[in-house]
Scaffold this motif. Structure first.
Motif, PDB file in Angstrom:
ATOM      1  N   THR A 270     -18.185   6.718  30.229  1.00 51.97           N
ATOM      2  CA  THR A 270     -19.309   5.948  31.195  1.00 51.97           C
ATOM      3  C   THR A 270     -20.259   5.551  29.950  1.00 51.97           C
ATOM      4  O   THR A 270     -20.960   6.076  29.563  1.00 51.97           O
ATOM      5  N   ASP A 271     -20.562   3.936  30.417  1.00 50.68           N
ATOM      6  CA  ASP A 271     -21.811   3.154  29.143  1.00 50.68           C
ATOM      7  C   ASP A 271     -22.558   2.963  31.069  1.00 50.68           C
ATOM      8  O   ASP A 271     -22.420   2.189  31.912  1.00 50.68           O
ATOM      9  N   ALA A 272     -24.198   2.916  30.873  1.00 48.18           N
ATOM     10  CA  ALA A 272     -24.960   2.444  31.471  1.00 48.18           C
ATOM     11  C   ALA A 272     -26.380   1.897  31.035  1.00 48.18           C
ATOM     12  O   ALA A 272     -26.965   3.035  30.372  1.00 48.18           O
TER      13      ALA A 272
ATOM     14  N   ALA B 119     -13.412   4.845  31.787  1.00 46.76           N
ATOM     15  CA  ALA B 119     -11.641   5.490  32.046  1.00 46.76           C
ATOM     16  C   ALA B 119     -11.562   6.030  33.417  1.00 46.76           C
ATOM     17  O   ALA B 119     -11.621   5.323  33.775  1.00 46.76           O
ATOM     18  N   GLU B 120     -11.731   7.288  33.154  1.00 47.74           N
ATOM     19  CA  GLU B 120     -11.617   7.404  34.493  1.00 47.74           C
ATOM     20  C   GLU B 120     -13.193   7.465  35.517  1.00 47.74           C
ATOM     21  O   GLU B 120     -14.262   7.668  34.617  1.00 47.74           O
ATOM     22  N   PRO B 121     -13.349   7.177  37.095  1.00 51.60           N
ATOM     23  CA  PRO B 121     -14.014   7.358  37.509  1.00 51.60           C
ATOM     24  C   PRO B 121     -15.010   8.168  37.106  1.00 51.60           C
ATOM     25  O   PRO B 121     -15.268   9.541  37.520  1.00 51.60           O
ATOM     26  N   PHE B 122     -16.970   8.238  37.739  1.00 49.23           N
ATOM     27  CA  PHE B 122     -17.384   9.245  37.453  1.00 49.23           C
ATOM     28  C   PHE B 122     -17.625   9.942  39.284  1.00 49.23           C
ATOM     29  O   PHE B 122     -17.505   9.043  40.252  1.00 49.23           O
ATOM     30  N   SER B 123     -18.774  10.164  38.718  1.00 50.75           N
ATOM     31  CA  SER B 123     -18.952  11.154  40.327  1.00 50.75           C
ATOM     32  C   SER B 123     -20.823  10.875  40.507  1.00 50.75           C
ATOM     33  O   SER B 123     -21.194  10.817  39.132  1.00 50.75           O
ATOM     34  N   GLU B 124     -21.039  11.130  42.052  1.00 53.39           N
ATOM     35  CA  GLU B 124     -22.029  10.941  42.400  1.00 53.39           C
ATOM     36  C   GLU B 124     -23.233  11.631  41.727  1.00 53.39           C
ATOM     37  O   GLU B 124     -24.336  11.286  40.959  1.00 53.39           O
TER      38      GLU B 124
END
Length: 237
Positions: free
Chosen positions: A185-187, A206-211
């Motif tokens: 994840t990149d933000a 890749a996979e969705p990340f959680s809250e």
């Protein structure tokens, strides 16, 4: 373990060198580790046509990467006759971010263009451009104030930006290229000195990340930006 051996919340060595350009009203050589961006703020006695007569100013930005800012030579965008979508997106982000720190009504009918030229890229060029661009913008405003071109300082807040991401399943702050190219994840986070959020750009590669993981990224970003704000203030002294 991060490739750079840094802790998860540890940012790169960062320097903000003011007055780098002899000709620009404001300038800052910005170094985020091995990412180097020259930011120059240029004053123009005009505003865009759609703003004429409104008594307000404008702050905009342009962004570009030099041909050997990366491992292989890239073609200058001017030689192809158009800018890429990535370049347009980044320079609009820089402009939006800088306008969040200035009262355009107090600026008067002047335009300030902040040029951000990437000399060397190792991840986080847009966040370095925003952070250094603010320093250049502030110095341009100081230049105007010293010459009594404006009565009141239109700078309302600081603004800085930093990248965070998930690398090897762990949330980390201020990604370099080795991490950015392999991150799950990149933000990118843009915030003001008072803690307001200007913009967040986040993507799961890749996979969705959680809250919960997002909140950890936000926590890291706040900590990193706090350090950047201190460096901006130190640079002004």
């Amino acid at each position: 373990m991060r490739p750079s051996k840094r802790k998860a919340n540890e940012i790169r060595q960062i320097t903000l060198e003011r007055g780098f350009s002899a000709h620009a009203e404001g300038s800052c050589m910005t170094r985020f580790g091995n990412t180097h961006v020259l930011c120059t703020a240029s004053l123009e006695h005009r505003v865009p046509p759609w703003m004429k007569g409104l008594g307000r100013g404008w702050v905009t930005a342009e962004y570009g990467m030099l041909p050997r800012s990366t491992g292989e030579r890239m073609r200058r965008e001017s030689s192809s006759g158009k800018q890429t979508g990535r370049t347009l997106e980044i320079q609009r982000l820089i402009g939006r971010s800088l306008r969040a720190a200035i009262d355009l009504d107090q600026l008067g009918e002047f335009q300030i263009t902040v040029d951000c030229d990437v000399i060397q890229a190792d991840g986080g060029t847009r966040t370095a451009a925003i952070t250094g661009g603010y320093v250049a913008l502030r110095d341009c405003i100081d230049w105007m104030m010293q010459r009594e071109m404006i009565k009141n300082n239109p700078i309302t807040d600081q603004v800085a930006a930093i990248s965070c991401g998930i690398y090897g399943g762990v949330a980390v702050c201020d990604l370099d290229y080795a991490e950015d190219s392999a991150a799950q994840t990149d933000a990118n986070f843009v915030m003001t000195g008072s803690g307001g959020i200007v913009e967040i750009q986040g993507t799961a590669e890749a996979e969705p990340f959680s809250e919960e993981m997002f909140m950890e990224l936000l926590r890291l970003a706040r900590g990193g930006i706090k350090e950047l704000l201190e460096l901006q203030r130190d640079a002004a002294d």
